[in-house]
Design an enzyme around this catalytic site. Structure first.
Site, PDB file in Angstrom:
ATOM      1  N   CYS A  48      53.581  15.425  73.817  1.00 30.35           N
ATOM      2  CA  CYS A  48      53.287  14.618  72.623  1.00 30.35           C
ATOM      3  C   CYS A  48      52.868  15.473  71.447  1.00 30.35           C
ATOM      4  O   CYS A  48      53.003  15.071  70.309  1.00 30.35           O
ATOM      5  CB  CYS A  48      52.192  13.608  72.941  1.00 30.35           C
ATOM      6  SG  CYS A  48      50.568  14.354  73.204  1.00 30.35           S
ATOM      7  N   GLN A 117      56.880  13.282  90.839  1.00 33.71           N
ATOM      8  CA  GLN A 117      58.205  12.642  90.951  1.00 33.71           C
ATOM      9  C   GLN A 117      59.167  13.377  90.018  1.00 33.71           C
ATOM     10  O   GLN A 117      59.926  14.213  90.456  1.00 33.71           O
ATOM     11  CB  GLN A 117      58.103  11.148  90.655  1.00 33.71           C
ATOM     12  CG  GLN A 117      57.412  10.388  91.798  1.00 33.71           C
ATOM     13  CD  GLN A 117      57.388   8.888  91.608  1.00 33.71           C
ATOM     14  OE1 GLN A 117      58.049   8.326  90.743  1.00 33.71           O
ATOM     15  NE2 GLN A 117      56.614   8.212  92.427  1.00 33.71           N
ATOM     16  N   CYS A 155      55.451   8.332  86.054  1.00 33.43           N
ATOM     17  CA  CYS A 155      56.279   8.074  87.239  1.00 33.43           C
ATOM     18  C   CYS A 155      55.495   7.553  88.437  1.00 33.43           C
ATOM     19  O   CYS A 155      55.923   6.629  89.106  1.00 33.43           O
ATOM     20  CB  CYS A 155      56.960   9.345  87.696  1.00 33.43           C
ATOM     21  SG  CYS A 155      58.015  10.120  86.500  1.00 33.43           S
ATOM     22  N   LEU A 265      36.487  23.396  57.927  1.00 35.37           N
ATOM     23  CA  LEU A 265      35.911  24.193  59.011  1.00 35.37           C
ATOM     24  C   LEU A 265      36.602  23.729  60.288  1.00 35.37           C
ATOM     25  O   LEU A 265      36.517  22.557  60.650  1.00 35.37           O
ATOM     26  CB  LEU A 265      34.412  23.937  59.141  1.00 35.37           C
ATOM     27  CG  LEU A 265      33.525  24.255  57.956  1.00 35.37           C
ATOM     28  CD1 LEU A 265      32.070  24.303  58.386  1.00 35.37           C
ATOM     29  CD2 LEU A 265      33.898  25.587  57.330  1.00 35.37           C
ATOM     30  N   SER A 271      40.942  17.026  64.905  1.00 40.77           N
ATOM     31  CA  SER A 271      41.034  16.107  63.778  1.00 40.77           C
ATOM     32  C   SER A 271      41.988  16.704  62.742  1.00 40.77           C
ATOM     33  O   SER A 271      42.948  16.062  62.316  1.00 40.77           O
ATOM     34  CB  SER A 271      39.633  15.919  63.193  1.00 40.77           C
ATOM     35  OG  SER A 271      39.667  15.060  62.121  1.00 40.77           O
ATOM     36  N   VAL A 272      41.732  17.968  62.375  1.00 39.34           N
ATOM     37  CA  VAL A 272      42.594  18.623  61.385  1.00 39.34           C
ATOM     38  C   VAL A 272      44.012  18.806  61.959  1.00 39.34           C
ATOM     39  O   VAL A 272      45.009  18.590  61.266  1.00 39.34           O
ATOM     40  CB  VAL A 272      41.988  19.993  60.977  1.00 39.34           C
ATOM     41  CG1 VAL A 272      42.946  20.774  60.093  1.00 39.34           C
ATOM     42  CG2 VAL A 272      40.665  19.775  60.264  1.00 39.34           C
ATOM     43  N   ALA A 802      63.209   9.020  82.921  1.00 35.97           N
ATOM     44  CA  ALA A 802      64.288   8.435  82.106  1.00 35.97           C
ATOM     45  C   ALA A 802      64.112   6.919  81.994  1.00 35.97           C
ATOM     46  O   ALA A 802      64.085   6.376  80.906  1.00 35.97           O
ATOM     47  CB  ALA A 802      65.639   8.766  82.712  1.00 35.97           C
ATOM     48  N   ARG A 917      64.278   0.123  83.090  1.00 37.23           N
ATOM     49  CA  ARG A 917      63.957  -0.265  84.471  1.00 37.23           C
ATOM     50  C   ARG A 917      63.758  -1.785  84.613  1.00 37.23           C
ATOM     51  O   ARG A 917      62.861  -2.350  84.004  1.00 37.23           O
ATOM     52  CB  ARG A 917      62.675   0.452  84.866  1.00 37.23           C
ATOM     53  CG  ARG A 917      62.439   0.598  86.328  1.00 37.23           C
ATOM     54  CD  ARG A 917      61.170   1.419  86.520  1.00 37.23           C
ATOM     55  NE  ARG A 917      61.139   2.064  87.814  1.00 37.23           N
ATOM     56  CZ  ARG A 917      60.215   2.958  88.168  1.00 37.23           C
ATOM     57  NH1 ARG A 917      59.293   3.335  87.344  1.00 37.23           N
ATOM     58  NH2 ARG A 917      60.247   3.500  89.367  1.00 37.23           N
ATOM     59  N   GLU A1266      64.050  -0.031  90.696  1.00 39.51           N
ATOM     60  CA  GLU A1266      63.641  -0.917  89.610  1.00 39.51           C
ATOM     61  C   GLU A1266      62.709  -2.062  90.026  1.00 39.51           C
ATOM     62  O   GLU A1266      61.876  -2.501  89.248  1.00 39.51           O
ATOM     63  CB  GLU A1266      64.890  -1.573  89.013  1.00 39.51           C
ATOM     64  CG  GLU A1266      65.829  -0.611  88.362  1.00 39.51           C
ATOM     65  CD  GLU A1266      67.053  -1.349  87.875  1.00 39.51           C
ATOM     66  OE1 GLU A1266      67.896  -1.676  88.721  1.00 39.51           O
ATOM     67  OE2 GLU A1266      67.158  -1.609  86.684  1.00 39.51           O
TER      68      GLU A1266
HETATM   69  C1  LIG Z   1      43.801  12.762  71.637  1.00 43.58           C
HETATM   70  C2  LIG Z   1      42.519  12.531  70.893  1.00 43.58           C
HETATM   71  C3  LIG Z   1      41.672  11.534  71.333  1.00 43.58           C
HETATM   72  C4  LIG Z   1      40.494  11.303  70.647  1.00 43.58           C
HETATM   73  N1  LIG Z   1      39.688  10.292  71.080  1.00 43.58           N
HETATM   74  C5  LIG Z   1      38.546  10.026  70.401  1.00 43.58           C
HETATM   75  C6  LIG Z   1      37.699   8.960  70.788  1.00 43.58           C
HETATM   76  O1  LIG Z   1      37.981   8.247  71.755  1.00 43.58           O
HETATM   77  N2  LIG Z   1      36.591   8.746  70.059  1.00 43.58           N
HETATM   78  C7  LIG Z   1      36.253   9.516  68.991  1.00 43.58           C
HETATM   79  O2  LIG Z   1      35.221   9.315  68.397  1.00 43.58           O
HETATM   80  N3  LIG Z   1      37.029  10.529  68.603  1.00 43.58           N
HETATM   81  C8  LIG Z   1      38.164  10.795  69.270  1.00 43.58           C
HETATM   82  N4  LIG Z   1      38.964  11.795  68.858  1.00 43.58           N
HETATM   83  C9  LIG Z   1      38.579  12.537  67.661  1.00 43.58           C
HETATM   84  C10 LIG Z   1      37.764  13.754  68.003  1.00 43.58           C
HETATM   85  O3  LIG Z   1      36.623  13.463  68.717  1.00 43.58           O
HETATM   86  C11 LIG Z   1      37.329  14.338  66.727  1.00 43.58           C
HETATM   87  O4  LIG Z   1      38.524  14.627  66.113  1.00 43.58           O
HETATM   88  C12 LIG Z   1      36.539  15.601  66.971  1.00 43.58           C
HETATM   89  O5  LIG Z   1      35.253  15.366  67.388  1.00 43.58           O
HETATM   90  C13 LIG Z   1      36.571  16.465  65.772  1.00 43.58           C
HETATM   91  O6  LIG Z   1      36.050  17.723  66.138  1.00 43.58           O
HETATM   92  P1  LIG Z   1      36.869  19.047  65.962  1.00 43.58           P
HETATM   93  O7  LIG Z   1      35.953  20.161  66.248  1.00 43.58           O
HETATM   94  O8  LIG Z   1      38.087  19.023  66.764  1.00 43.58           O
HETATM   95  O9  LIG Z   1      37.219  18.949  64.428  1.00 43.58           O
HETATM   96  P2  LIG Z   1      38.231  19.787  63.570  1.00 43.58           P
HETATM   97  O10 LIG Z   1      39.560  19.177  63.611  1.00 43.58           O
HETATM   98  O11 LIG Z   1      38.144  21.207  63.951  1.00 43.58           O
HETATM   99  O12 LIG Z   1      37.555  19.549  62.145  1.00 43.58           O
HETATM  100  C14 LIG Z   1      37.282  18.249  61.720  1.00 43.58           C
HETATM  101  C15 LIG Z   1      36.780  18.131  60.293  1.00 43.58           C
HETATM  102  O13 LIG Z   1      35.365  18.200  60.275  1.00 43.58           O
HETATM  103  C16 LIG Z   1      34.900  19.201  59.377  1.00 43.58           C
HETATM  104  N5  LIG Z   1      33.830  19.939  60.017  1.00 43.58           N
HETATM  105  C17 LIG Z   1      33.811  20.336  61.316  1.00 43.58           C
HETATM  106  N6  LIG Z   1      32.644  20.960  61.562  1.00 43.58           N
HETATM  107  C18 LIG Z   1      31.957  20.952  60.413  1.00 43.58           C
HETATM  108  C19 LIG Z   1      30.675  21.456  60.030  1.00 43.58           C
HETATM  109  N7  LIG Z   1      29.897  22.065  60.900  1.00 43.58           N
HETATM  110  N8  LIG Z   1      30.272  21.264  58.778  1.00 43.58           N
HETATM  111  C20 LIG Z   1      31.052  20.638  57.877  1.00 43.58           C
HETATM  112  N9  LIG Z   1      32.263  20.164  58.176  1.00 43.58           N
HETATM  113  C21 LIG Z   1      32.696  20.309  59.419  1.00 43.58           C
HETATM  114  C22 LIG Z   1      36.080  20.069  59.115  1.00 43.58           C
HETATM  115  O14 LIG Z   1      36.020  20.598  57.821  1.00 43.58           O
HETATM  116  C23 LIG Z   1      37.261  19.174  59.330  1.00 43.58           C
HETATM  117  O15 LIG Z   1      37.602  18.552  58.125  1.00 43.58           O
HETATM  118  C24 LIG Z   1      40.157  12.076  69.512  1.00 43.58           C
HETATM  119  C25 LIG Z   1      40.992  13.091  69.070  1.00 43.58           C
HETATM  120  C26 LIG Z   1      42.184  13.315  69.757  1.00 43.58           C
HETATM  121  C27 LIG Z   1      43.101  14.391  69.278  1.00 43.58           C
HETATM  122  S1  FES Z   2      55.797  12.815  87.779  1.00 49.59           S
HETATM  123 FE1  FES Z   2      54.287  12.370  86.313  1.00 49.59          FE
HETATM  124  S2  FES Z   2      55.457  11.984  84.552  1.00 49.59           S
HETATM  125 FE2  FES Z   2      56.958  12.180  86.050  1.00 49.59          FE
HETATM  126  S1  FES Z   3      51.565  17.836  74.660  1.00 53.20           S
HETATM  127 FE1  FES Z   3      50.535  15.970  74.948  1.00 53.20          FE
HETATM  128  S2  FES Z   3      48.499  16.642  74.993  1.00 53.20           S
HETATM  129 FE2  FES Z   3      49.546  18.385  74.430  1.00 53.20          FE
END
Ligand SMILES: Cc1cc2nc3c(=O)[nH]c(=O)nc-3n(C[C@H](O)[C@H](O)[C@H](O)COP(=O)(O)OP(=O)(O)OC[C@H]3O[C@@H](n4cnc5c(N)ncnc54)[C@H](O)[C@@H]3O)c2cc1C
Ligand code: FES
Ligand code: FES
EC number: 1.2.3.1
Length: 1332
Positions: A48, A117, A155, A265, A271-272, A802, A917, A1266
């Site tokens: 993804c 699978q 699967c 940062l 998030s970024v 598939a 399916r 199926e």
């Molecule tokens: C697949 C997936 C599932 C998720 N599920 C959830 C969920 O269920 N619930 C939920 O709440 N969140 C969820 N998130 C979001 C995730 O928790 C937040 O994106 C994460 O906490 C951000 O932290 P990071 O370090 O990755 O941020 P980054 O992407 O590294 O940065 C995020 C932003 O914060 C700013 N920043 C970071 N640190 C500082 C600092 N110290 N001072 C000032 N600015 C700062 C940065 O400038 C940037 O703009 C999910 C994200 C993904 C990709």
């Molecule tokens: S065996 Fe897990 S996705 Fe196909």
């Molecule tokens: S390819 Fe899906 S989590 Fe990385």
């Protein structure tokens, strides 16, 4: 030191024990592409690209010199910038073990427990389990299941993966269900008492190697030395477009921030990263502060905990868990509430890298932490050059608080989480589309402090997430309630005020506004109950507590390690030789390669010299004329080689969807394509192609709109038997209704993939495709290029899932790649991103079923008139066939004497829907089961009585006059009734429902008849080719495609039996149009049946040829016979052929024999719902299936379970969402939720019906791919039962017809109560909710 840095630093890290020095580290490069393209470590998969599927999981190890501790954690390589890895050690699936060195116990057990699978998710699964075991060699079942929350598998249905996991857990995982004197451990003996010898063993744990932690790769000593001895200094990495700065002190960071105020940062990049990848955001400079000690601080202070902003959420979770065990309960209420949110926030891989500061600062509406941190008075420490300040987080979200914004130059250093006080109560709530690893729909943090020794509110804080664009505070409500007693009047007032204060804007994406409003008051009600109960615990004399029947709602559903049992008939043939593998649970032929990452999928094929990457440009309008295409900017992108358009197609133009190449008829239609030297460049350029449109009318998106515009594909289909109109005259009762069934995305883990390689002479081309239908690819490509089919060689080794989605769609994509390869003379690789795949390729057809049913008061159904409308999308594809099949299968297990049914395939401006399916059966049979329950409601009889009464009986015919013998249907039903203890559990559920107001259980048992057949003989013909080499080894091929269903494994089993040699002597290499021409698609559950016949035929031909030699030397060995045969010039190569089944259907007459045989089954599911949130838990499912004599019970049970779980997705959670203009919103696992490990039943049993024979199938087996999908609807009906119970209790007696999927939203809204009413009226009284 210059703030931009001078020359770039060398990036040093380790991968699988080997040092990597990257001199030109590009900050835009993620670890996943680096591993795959640069290091050629292709075991780590792309599923993804956004952190949502876990296919790319790797283990990261870091060394902390101060504590001298090594931290191992799992992470998603797709979101991990390589620049963040300085000084880290990366372990990929290749580093864990391989067939060349040693297969690791995790890999071995996952494969041998049948946990793979298609195998595409398997490396990610291995890495999640492996990382857990590095930290906890004997984990608890809870730790295990938590570790897998971030890994999706489309699967298996997860059961066999969890079976492998259980073998590492120390604690016994027994159901502990001793009430009736039995538990899961006893079941085997109990079953053995019966006449038929059955087995519950699908693998033998005795063979497993022990886990020996001393054998693992050690952390590289050089990295330890680097961490300890090298002075830390700022690092700079410069890429093509982006600079990465990694300072080591707060001072430096502040300088950098002044120099680059707009630079984010970057810590976890969760998030970024997604913003840059999917939303077109670009940052020329990023600052990575993770190495700065101040931002990693973990400090215990007098009044709470101070946590550095760069601490990962996993670290926060661990720190809070420890603190909770150390401090008195009174002080840890905030910690508990934060921890509650952290348990389900993202998956483990996300929590391991995402930072506390990132979650707080990005201030996303969906942040799970901000509402609870704000409500709990957490403080933020902020610094900027020359300025330091501390502000309560709540100020940021409170309107009217001065100085409440964090300025771009400010840095969050730490977050202080306070201890709770005496008389203070804190809670956090969340509801998401899936319980784990899903962003919340709405969440909340709430805190109340009472005047000492009273229930008078001294201070109240309520914050919500998911309601608006950021966290919001119900400030006025809180002020208004201060000074009030904690009682029902306060509750009533609070709900009213909250609804008034928290405005939830509606949005174009149909954002569940009513549901969110209901949740925000329901959460407050839950908080009210929690606090009331706590007050009662503290002082039972003063505070009455809450009624018994409300108490269960205070517990959230938790994911537990499921109990499961699989039962099949062992030793079907009494004198079967031990060497004969037929009927035995043989591991998938590629199992070990799946789990070691050695199994090769299209994108794992090594690059061809000069290879180009193709990215498609798609229409952003649903119906429009293309006015102009401007490619000038795209051509300027570095590395771009060419733009491919319709004009480049040498012959038949299959490139376009309509006859006029200037007209687009759906969003996602391929308009042109860019080829470039890299994947990144081709995508960057594709985004720069500008298309101007002139919008055309009409734009038809829905079935209703298609009906209005009379927009259908022809022919429409109809079947009729008996005299329907007359029968309606004579029945006691008639019900009419309709049900809407949403579509479904295939979500195969491997996206559509093609590699087209021109061979340079005679217009030959090798086309490697992830497809179910190589002959069709060959035909399409040959037609597009204008060459004979004999120049196009299509190869398929395996397909990463598939489910029908790689039949016709892959033909179009292969043609695009082949045209590009033809034009450029270079190899062209086309790997669709997940977003493009979901956008372009369509899926299961949405349905509307409109029914009129006539029945007698005793429940006998006499007449049915039903119309099905299916949304076919913009091209015919297989829609008319799907509509026709849905008519043929709509009767499910019931004999309806007078039946008329119609099917219309609607032509709309959505991407064309296609095979999936079940092919129409899951939808039309759901309509049937819906009116069955409607009849039950009307007659007052139970649904199972109606089902039983109307089920097919001996000597009856289907509505198209095909005879069937329902004996096994009835056996499955009876066995399922018995095994599930249906009646006693139904009584128990109803007892439970009487005792619980906010939680209800529901149970449903449903029979199934699934017809097997493809409708005409030529579609089920098959061929095989078997070579015996002079060393006695055998090379087998056939026309079937391995897409996870284990077909090659079964074919090797067949060949092994026929040739009477061990499976180890037989090899399967690939399916190819060069070895087996004109093979039919692997579809319709028929692969094993038809190819098995062909393989058998080929082997028998060979054996016949060998027979004289064997007769002459009966005691000889196989090798001796082969040697002799060769010397006697006996041909050791043979083709095998199967002509197909004699199937036919005359639609004019409405009769025929479109099917060869029928599969039968029955299943019983039990669920529990939370009426306040709509959340549910699958408690138990018992499945009994008649699949004849299984060739491989492990594979077949895997198919049943996997399909069942896919069905749970279809009927209860998977929702596709479109904009009003026809743009698909749900383009990845973050928006589209397929079932995860938390969704499978806590108790899960699958039994194969014993003593079942099938004269038409190979070795009396039945095709099973199926049928199981429909079984997921039993959960749907169990949910309906639970909701109905709630509705009955609330006095809503009207029949309740839920649409599919029956999501949490529908459940909540349907469990109508004063809260839902309040939302509708935004005014109401809730006291009745308390007084029952
Ligand atoms: C697949 C997936 C599932 C998720 N599920 C959830 C969920 O269920 N619930 C939920 O709440 N969140 C969820 N998130 C979001 C995730 O928790 C937040 O994106 C994460 O906490 C951000 O932290 P990071 O370090 O990755 O941020 P980054 O992407 O590294 O940065 C995020 C932003 O914060 C700013 N920043 C970071 N640190 C500082 C600092 N110290 N001072 C000032 N600015 C700062 C940065 O400038 C940037 O703009 C999910 C994200 C993904 C990709
Ligand atoms: S065996 Fe897990 S996705 Fe196909
Ligand atoms: S390819 Fe899906 S989590 Fe990385």
């Amino acid at each position: 030191m210059s703030l931009r840095g001078g020359a770039a630093d060398d990036l040093i890290f380790y991968v699988n024990g080997r040092k990597v020095i990257e001199k030109n580290a590009d900050p835009e490069q993620m670890l996943l592409s680096y591993l795959r393209r640069r290091l050629h470590l292709t075991g780590t998969k792309y599923g993804c690209g956004g952190g949502g599927c876990g296919a790319c999981t790797v283990m990261i190890s870091t060394y902390e010199p101060a504590s001298k501790k090594i931290r191992h954690y799992s992470a998603n390589a797709c979101l991990l910038p390589i620049c963040s890895l300085y000084g880290a050690a990366v372990t990929t699936v290749e580093g864990v073990g391989s067939t060349k060195t040693r297969v690791h116990p995790v890999q071995e057990r996952l494969a041998k427990c049948h946990g793979s699978q298609c195998g595409f998710c398997s490396p990610g699964m291995v890495m999640s389990i492996y990382t857990l075991l590095r930290n906890y060699p004997e984990p608890t079942p809870e730790q295990m299941i938590t570790a897998l929350a971030g890994n999706l598998c489309r699967c298996t249905g997860y059961r066999p993966i969890l079976d492998a996991c259980k073998t590492f857990c120390k604690e016994s995982i027994c159901c502990q269900r001793k009430a009736n004197g039995k538990c899961c451990c006893d079941q085997e003996n109990y079953l053995f008492d019966k006449e038929e010898k059955v087995s519950t063993r699908l693998f033998s744990a005795d063979e497993f190697q022990p886990l020996d932690p001393t054998q693992e790769l050690i952390f590289p000593p050089e990295l330890m030395r680097m961490a300890e001895n090298q002075p830390k200094r700022t690092l700079f990495f410069h890429g093509e477009r982006m600079t990465w700065i990694s300072p080591v002190s707060l001072d430096e960071l502040l300088d950098m921030k002044v120099a680059h105020p707009k630079a984010p940062l970057l810590v976890g990049n969760t998030s970024v990263g997604p913003e840059m990848k999917f939303r077109g955001v670009f940052h020329p400079v990023v600052i990575a502060p993770a190495r700065i000690p101040d931002l990693n601080v973990v400090k215990c202070t007098e009044d709470g905990l101070t946590l550095g902003a760069a601490c990962s959420l996993s670290v926060v979770k661990d720190v809070l868990t420890n603190a909770i065990s150390e401090f008195p309960e009174e002080k840890t209420k905030v910690f508990c509430a934060v921890l509650q949110q952290l348990r389900t926030l993202g998956g483990e891989q996300i929590r391991n890298v995402a930072s506390l500061g990132g979650n707080v600062i990005s201030r996303k509406s969906a942040s799970d932490l901000n509402p609870i941190l704000a409500a709990s008075n957490c403080m933020l420490s902020l610094v900027s050059r020359g300025k330091k300040r501390q502000i309560p987080l709540s100020d940021i979200f409170a309107e009217g608080v001065g100085n409440n914004t964090i300025t771009p130059e400010e840095i969050l250093v730490s977050v202080h989480i306070p201890h709770s006080k005496k008389g203070e109560y804190v809670c956090a709530f969340r509801q998401a589309p899936r319980r784990e690893n899903a962003l919340p729909i709405t969440n909340a943090g709430m805190r109340v402090l009472f005047e000492e020794g009273t229930d008078i509110i001294k201070d109240l804080s309520i914050f919500y997430g998911g309601a608006a664009s950021t966290t919001v505070c119900a400030k006025q409500t809180c002020s208004a309630l201060t000074g009030r007693h904690w009682n029902e009047q306060m509750l009533d007032e609070a709900c009213r005020l909250i609804l008034k204060e928290i405005a939830i804007p509606g949005s174009a994406s149909g954002e569940k506004v009513d549901y969110k409003k209901t949740l925000i008051v329901s959460f407050f009600y839950r908080f009210f109950l929690e606090v009331l109960q706590s007050l009662n615990t503290m002082d039972p004399c003063h505070y009455p507590g809450i009624p018994m029947e409300y108490r269960s709602v205070l517990q959230d559903f938790k994911t537990k390690m499921p109990q499961s049992i699989q039962i099949y008939q062992a030793d079907i043939e009494p004198n079967q030789s031990p060497q004969d593998p037929v009927g035995r649970p043989i591991m998938h032929q590629s199992g070990i390669k799946h789990v070691t990452g050695e199994a090769v999928y299209i994108d794992d094929l090594p690059s061809v010299d000069g290879e180009l990457f193709l990215a498609v440009v798609t229409s952003s309008r649903a119906h429009a004329k293309i006015v102009s295409i401007d490619t000038s900017e795209a051509l300027k992108v570095p590395g771009v080689f060419d733009i491919i358009s319709a004009n480049d197609v040498p012959a038949t133009n299959e490139f376009y969807y309509s006859d006029d190449p200037e007209i687009v008829i759906c969003v996602g239609q391929i308009v042109c394509a860019v080829v470039a030297d890299s994947d990144v460049h081709s995508k960057q350029a594709a985004a720069k192609v500008k298309i101007e449109y002139e919008v055309l009318e009409p734009v038809i998106l829905t079935i209703e709109e298609a009906i209005k515009h009379n927009s259908f594909f022809e022919p429409k289909r109809k079947l009729e038997q008996g005299n329907v109109d007359q029968a309606f005259e004579t029945v006691d009762n008639i019900i009419e209704g309709e049900i809407h069934i949403g579509g479904q995305e295939h979500f195969y883990m491997e996206t559509q993939s093609v590699l087209a390689v021109p061979k340079g002479e005679d217009k030959e081309m090798d086309v490697y495709v992830s497809t179910q239908h190589p002959a069709f690819i060959q035909e399409m490509v040959a037609a597009s290029l204008g060459v004979p089919a004999n120049r196009i060689m299509c190869h398929v080794k395996r397909v990463g899932g598939a489910f029908g989605g790689k039949l016709l769609k892959s033909g179009l994509l292969a043609s695009v790649a082949a045209v590009a390869a033809n034009k450029t003379g270079k190899a062209v690789r086309l790997i669709l991103s997940r977003g493009d795949d979901m956008l372009i390729t369509g899926g299961r057809h949405p349905f509307i079923g409109k029914y009129k049913v006539g029945f007698m008061n005793d429940g006998r159904i006499r007449a049915v008139d039903v119309k099905y409308y299916i949304n076919g999308g913009c091209t015919p594809d297989e829609s008319v066939l799907v509509a026709a099949v849905s008519l043929l299968k709509m009767d499910n297990a019931y004999k309806i004497p007078h039946l008329r049914c119609w099917a219309y395939a609607c032509k709309t401006n959505l991407p064309s829907n296609t095979a999936f399916r079940g092919f129409g059966f899951p939808q039309s049979a759901l309509v049937t089961e819906t009116w069955i329950t409607g009849v039950a409601d009307k007659t007052g009889l139970s649904p199972e009585k109606i089902r039983e009464m109307n089920m097919y009986k001996e000597n009856e015919q289907t509505h198209f006059k095909q005879k069937l013998d329902p004996q096994n249907l009835i056996r499955c039903w009876n066995e399922c009734m018995e095994k599930s203890a249906y009646y006693s559990r139904k009584t128990a559920a109803s007892q439970f429902n009487k005792q619980n107001y906010w939680r209800k259980k529901g149970i449903a048992i449903v029979p199934m008849k699934f017809p097997f057949g493809l409708g005409s003989r030529y579609l089920s013909q098959a061929a095989a080719l078997v070579h015996i080499y002079t060393d006695g080894s055998v090379l087998l091929t056939h026309g079937g495609i391995e897409m996870g269903q284990g077909i090659h494994t079964k074919m090797i089993q067949v060949a092994s039996r026929e040739l009477n040699i061990p499976m180890s002597r037989i090899h399967f290499c690939e399916t190819s149009t060069t070895t087996v021409p004109n093979a039919c698609a692997s579809a319709g559950s028929a692969g094993t049946d038809v190819n098995g016949m062909a393989v058998k035929d080929a082997c028998q031909t060979l054996l016949n040829r060998l027979q004289p030699i064997i007769n002459k030397n009966p005691k000889g060995t196989w090798n001796e016979w082969i040697k002799e045969a060769f010397e006697q010039s006996v041909s050791l190569s043979a083709t095998g052929y199967f002509r197909g089944y004699n199937e036919n259907m005359d639609w004019e007459k409405g009769e025929g024999q479109p099917f060869t045989y029928f599969l039968y089954g029955a299943a019983c599911s039990e669920v529990e719902i939370n009426c306040l949130t709509g959340d549910h838990k699958n408690l138990r499912t018992d499945i009994v299936m008649d699949i004849g004599c299984s060739i491989n019970p492990a594979v077949d049970i895997g198919q049943i379970e996997g399909a069942f779980v896919q069905g749970i997705g279809l009927y209860t959670m998977e929702e596709l969402k479109y904009s009003p203009e026809g743009v698909l919103y749900t383009r990845g696992p973050d928006q589209y939720k397929i079932p995860a490990v938390c969704d499978i039943p806590e108790q899960f049993s699958v039994s194969l019906l014993s003593s079942s024979q099938n004269p038409y199938g190979i070795y009396a087996s039945k095709g099973i791919g199926e049928a199981g999908l429909f079984l997921g609807c039993f959960v749907f009906f169990a949910l309906r039962d639970a909701v109905r119970s709630a509705r009955n209790e609330r006095g809503l007696k009207t029949s309740f017809v839920p649409n599919s999927p029956l999501t949490a939203e529908q459940i909540r809204i349907s469990c109508a109560d004063d809260f839902t009413e309040m939302v509708i009226e935004s005014w109401g009284r809730v006291c009745s909710v308390m007084s029952g």
